[in-house]
Design a protein around this motif. Structure first.
Motif, short mmCIF file in Angstrom:
data_model
loop_
_atom_site.label_atom_id
_atom_site.label_comp_id
_atom_site.label_asym_id
_atom_site.label_seq_id
_atom_site.Cartn_x
_atom_site.Cartn_y
_atom_site.Cartn_z
N ALA A 132 0.81 -1.22 0.00
CA ALA A 132 0.00 0.00 0.00
C ALA A 132 0.84 1.27 0.00
CB ALA A 132 -0.92 0.00 1.22
N ILE A 133 2.16 1.16 0.16
CA ILE A 133 3.01 2.36 0.28
C ILE A 133 2.86 3.33 -0.89
CG2 ILE A 133 5.44 3.13 0.28
CD1 ILE A 133 6.02 0.81 2.23
N PRO A 134 2.77 2.85 -2.16
CA PRO A 134 2.59 3.82 -3.25
C PRO A 134 1.32 4.67 -3.12
CG PRO A 134 3.31 1.71 -4.12
CD PRO A 134 2.99 1.49 -2.68
N GLY A 135 0.30 4.16 -2.43
CA GLY A 135 -0.90 4.94 -2.20
C GLY A 135 -0.85 5.76 -0.93
N ILE A 136 0.04 5.41 -0.01
CA ILE A 136 0.15 6.12 1.26
C ILE A 136 0.91 7.43 1.08
CG2 ILE A 136 1.20 6.03 3.55
CD1 ILE A 136 0.66 2.99 3.53
N VAL A 137 1.99 7.39 0.32
CA VAL A 137 2.86 8.57 0.17
C VAL A 137 2.08 9.80 -0.29
CG1 VAL A 137 4.81 9.53 -1.13
CG2 VAL A 137 4.98 7.25 -0.10
N PRO A 138 1.25 9.70 -1.35
CA PRO A 138 0.51 10.90 -1.77
C PRO A 138 -0.44 11.44 -0.71
CG PRO A 138 0.42 9.20 -3.48
CD PRO A 138 1.00 8.57 -2.25
N LEU A 139 -0.98 10.57 0.14
CA LEU A 139 -1.87 11.04 1.19
C LEU A 139 -1.10 11.84 2.23
CD1 LEU A 139 -4.29 8.03 1.85
CD2 LEU A 139 -4.44 9.87 0.16
N VAL A 140 0.08 11.38 2.61
CA VAL A 140 0.90 12.13 3.57
C VAL A 140 1.31 13.47 2.96
CG1 VAL A 140 2.99 12.11 4.97
CG2 VAL A 140 1.69 10.00 4.65
N GLU A 141 1.70 13.45 1.70
CA GLU A 141 2.06 14.70 1.03
C GLU A 141 0.88 15.67 1.00
OE1 GLU A 141 5.56 13.26 -2.07
OE2 GLU A 141 3.45 13.00 -2.66
N ARG A 142 -0.32 15.14 0.76
CA ARG A 142 -1.51 15.98 0.73
C ARG A 142 -1.81 16.57 2.10
NH1 ARG A 142 -4.31 19.85 -1.39
NH2 ARG A 142 -6.57 19.68 -1.10
N LEU A 143 -1.67 15.78 3.14
CA LEU A 143 -1.89 16.30 4.50
C LEU A 143 -0.90 17.41 4.81
CD1 LEU A 143 -2.61 12.96 6.41
CD2 LEU A 143 -4.22 14.85 6.08
N ARG A 144 0.31 17.28 4.33
CA ARG A 144 1.30 18.32 4.56
C ARG A 144 0.92 19.59 3.80
NH1 ARG A 144 7.62 16.70 4.17
NH2 ARG A 144 7.12 16.58 1.96
N GLU A 145 0.43 19.43 2.57
CA GLU A 145 -0.02 20.58 1.78
C GLU A 145 -1.19 21.30 2.45
OE1 GLU A 145 -1.07 18.94 -1.97
OE2 GLU A 145 0.99 18.45 -2.54
N LEU A 146 -2.05 20.54 3.12
CA LEU A 146 -3.22 21.11 3.78
C LEU A 146 -2.88 21.76 5.12
CD1 LEU A 146 -5.75 18.20 3.12
CD2 LEU A 146 -5.87 20.51 2.15
N GLY A 147 -1.62 21.65 5.54
CA GLY A 147 -1.23 22.21 6.83
C GLY A 147 -1.62 21.32 8.00
N ALA A 148 -2.00 20.09 7.70
CA ALA A 148 -2.41 19.14 8.75
C ALA A 148 -1.27 18.25 9.19
CB ALA A 148 -3.58 18.29 8.24
N ALA A 149 -0.10 18.41 8.59
CA ALA A 149 1.06 17.59 8.95
C ALA A 149 2.28 18.49 9.07
CB ALA A 149 1.29 16.51 7.89
N TYR A 150 3.24 18.05 9.87
CA TYR A 150 4.45 18.84 10.08
C TYR A 150 5.65 17.92 10.24
CZ TYR A 150 3.52 17.80 15.06
OH TYR A 150 3.27 17.18 16.26
N ASP A 151 6.82 18.46 9.95
CA ASP A 151 8.06 17.70 10.02
C ASP A 151 8.70 17.87 11.39
OD1 ASP A 151 7.46 17.33 7.40
OD2 ASP A 151 9.28 18.21 6.58
N LEU A 152 9.30 16.79 11.87
CA LEU A 152 10.03 16.82 13.13
C LEU A 152 11.25 15.92 12.99
CD1 LEU A 152 10.24 17.77 16.06
CD2 LEU A 152 8.76 15.86 16.71
N ASP A 153 12.40 16.53 12.80
CA ASP A 153 13.65 15.78 12.65
C ASP A 153 13.56 14.73 11.55
OD1 ASP A 153 14.70 17.24 14.80
OD2 ASP A 153 13.97 15.77 16.26
N GLY A 154 12.91 15.10 10.45
CA GLY A 154 12.80 14.20 9.32
C GLY A 154 11.57 13.33 9.31
N ASP A 155 10.94 13.13 10.47
CA ASP A 155 9.68 12.40 10.54
C ASP A 155 8.52 13.35 10.25
OD1 ASP A 155 11.08 10.10 11.38
OD2 ASP A 155 10.95 10.75 13.49
N VAL A 156 7.39 12.80 9.83
CA VAL A 156 6.22 13.62 9.54
C VAL A 156 5.09 13.20 10.48
CG1 VAL A 156 4.57 14.37 7.79
CG2 VAL A 156 6.91 13.77 7.11
N TYR A 157 4.53 14.19 11.17
CA TYR A 157 3.45 13.96 12.12
C TYR A 157 2.15 14.60 11.65
CZ TYR A 157 6.43 12.03 15.79
OH TYR A 157 7.27 11.23 16.52
N PHE A 158 1.04 14.00 12.06
CA PHE A 158 -0.29 14.55 11.83
C PHE A 158 -0.67 15.42 13.02
CE2 PHE A 158 -4.93 14.15 12.47
CZ PHE A 158 -5.38 14.69 11.28
#
Length: 409
Positions: A132-158
């Motif tokens: 499922a990883i190829p479908g997961i990556v775009p969702l995380v990228e979209r959450l980041r675009e929406l301002g619902a996700a942020y980076d922390l030392d290279g990790d991405v949090y919701f």
């Protein structure tokens, strides 16, 4: 990833009733009235120790959901995942000195064998986290675009604050959420997080651990919750009928997954009902891998226990109840199978239509399997006492027990 073969579900005369089931989000009963195709997502195993009785009890509950829907002449679109990359799996593989992929494949294969033996109806889509990883990556990228996700030392949090409906699945307060987050795979004490319970969406690659190309996210692997969201949205869409799992998934897993999906789509709710099965204990403690107090379906089968008896042992407890596995539970189930098989082997018996209606009514009432068993027990007792002129009754009852309870007599 492929599921397991489906056992045939006999057709019964008449038609079942719509399912009324307890919804964790509202705290009360809801009547489910799906369209022609009912949609069900149940969270699958992390394959490093399968299949213990806690697993079996959960999948037994949602097998009943499918059977009630099928009895209403609906089709069922059932989806289940396999978390085939996660910290517990990697830790077990390292402990045992085995390749993590080999361990995952071995335990997933054993799970399939157990589900087949127990006559659990398979999902239409059985999807591993890795695939499922190829479908997961775009969702995380979209959450980041929406301002619902942020980076922390290279990790991405919701950011849970991005969803106005956050908290409406489990209905827990902040203190309880923080405590359960720490117990169930979260990291509430990590410095730099906006909210202690914010879950990880993408873990940056760690030395010695598997990782995949995450596009703009960098190399890494997905968090637990976004995995199920990606699979559910891809195969079922928003507003599906039931999100299911054990009661320990209400928070954080189902809470976080709902928020991910709701922010991504702008729709609410992710699922019409959140349904959770109780926990199974052994020796007074919840049966869990971490405690090592497990009773395995595969071991019972190797010991010669009839899978029908295992299913009846599960059915003897309401799916929402916490209960304890004991040798007496198993002995009672074995004796019940023997009584039922003796009864249906006789060529005549009392009319069975009434008991079929009783079983249907019990299951439609929040999957009350213990009452369904009691209805069959009453018929078996009458059959033993009087017999009767209806030579078709044992056949009707046998088909109903198979179709509605998944037990082959």
């Amino acid at each position: 990833m492929h599921a397991w073969p489906a056992s045939e579900v006999p057709a019964l005369p008449g038609q079942g009733r719509d399912l009324v089931i307890h919804d964790t989000a509202t705290g009360g009963p809801v009547t489910l009235q799906p369209g022609p195709v009912a949609r069900l997502y149940v969270c699958g195993i992390t394959p490093y120790d399968a299949t213990h009785m806690g697993h079996a009890a959960t999948y037994n509950a949602f097998d009943l959901v499918q059977r009630v829907w099928l009895d209403t002449k609906r089709q069922v679109h059932y989806v289940q995942n396999v978390t085939d990359v996660d910290d517990p799996l990697l830790e077990r593989a390292e402990r045992d000195g085995v390749d993590w992929t080999a361990l995952a494949e071995k335990e997933t294969a054993l799970f399939r064998e157990d589900m087949t033996a127990l006559r659990m109806l398979p999902p239409r889509h059985y999807i591993g986290a890795v695939e499922a990883i190829p479908g997961i990556v775009p969702l995380v990228e979209r959450l980041r675009e929406l301002g619902a996700a942020y980076d922390l030392d290279g990790d991405v949090y919701f950011s849970v604050e991005s969803d106005p409906h956050f908290g409406q699945v489990s209905n827990l307060d902040a203190a309880a959420m923080r405590l359960l987050s720490a117990e169930r795979g979260g990291d509430p004490e990590r410095p730099g997080k906006k909210n202690p319970v914010d879950p990880m969406l993408w873990m940056a690659a760690r030395d010695g651990e598997p990782s995949w190309d995450g596009g703009s996210l960098g190399r890494g692997r997905p968090g637990w919750h976004i995995e199920c969201v990606a699979i559910a949205l891809d195969h079922l869409g928003m507003g599906f009928d039931v999100q299911g799992g054990g009661s320990d998934l209400a928070f954080p897993h189902h809470e976080m997954g709902a928020s991910h999906a709701q922010v991504l789509t702008g729709e609410f709710p992710m699922a019409k009902a959140y349904v959770h099965a109780g926990m199974v204990a052994l020796d007074g403690e919840k049966m869990s891998k971490s405690k090592g107090n497990l009773v395995f379906v595969s071991q019972l089968r190797r010991d010669g226990v009839d899978p029908a008896a295992i299913r009846l042992a599960l059915h003897a407890h309401h799916y929402r109840a916490d209960w304890e596995w004991t040798e007496q539970v198993l002995r009672d189930a074995v004796a019940r199978v023997e009584r039922w098989r003796a009864a249906v082997s006789r060529p005549d018996g009392p009319a069975a239509e009434g008991v079929v209606d009783e079983v249907r009514a019990a299951l439609a009432d929040d999957l009350n399997a213990p009452e369904a068993l009691a209805a069959v027990d009453r018929w078996v007792a009458r059959q033993a006492e009087t017999g009767g002129p209806d030579e078709s009754a044992p056949g009707v009852l046998s088909r109903a027990v198979d179709a509605l309870l998944g037990v082959a007599l």
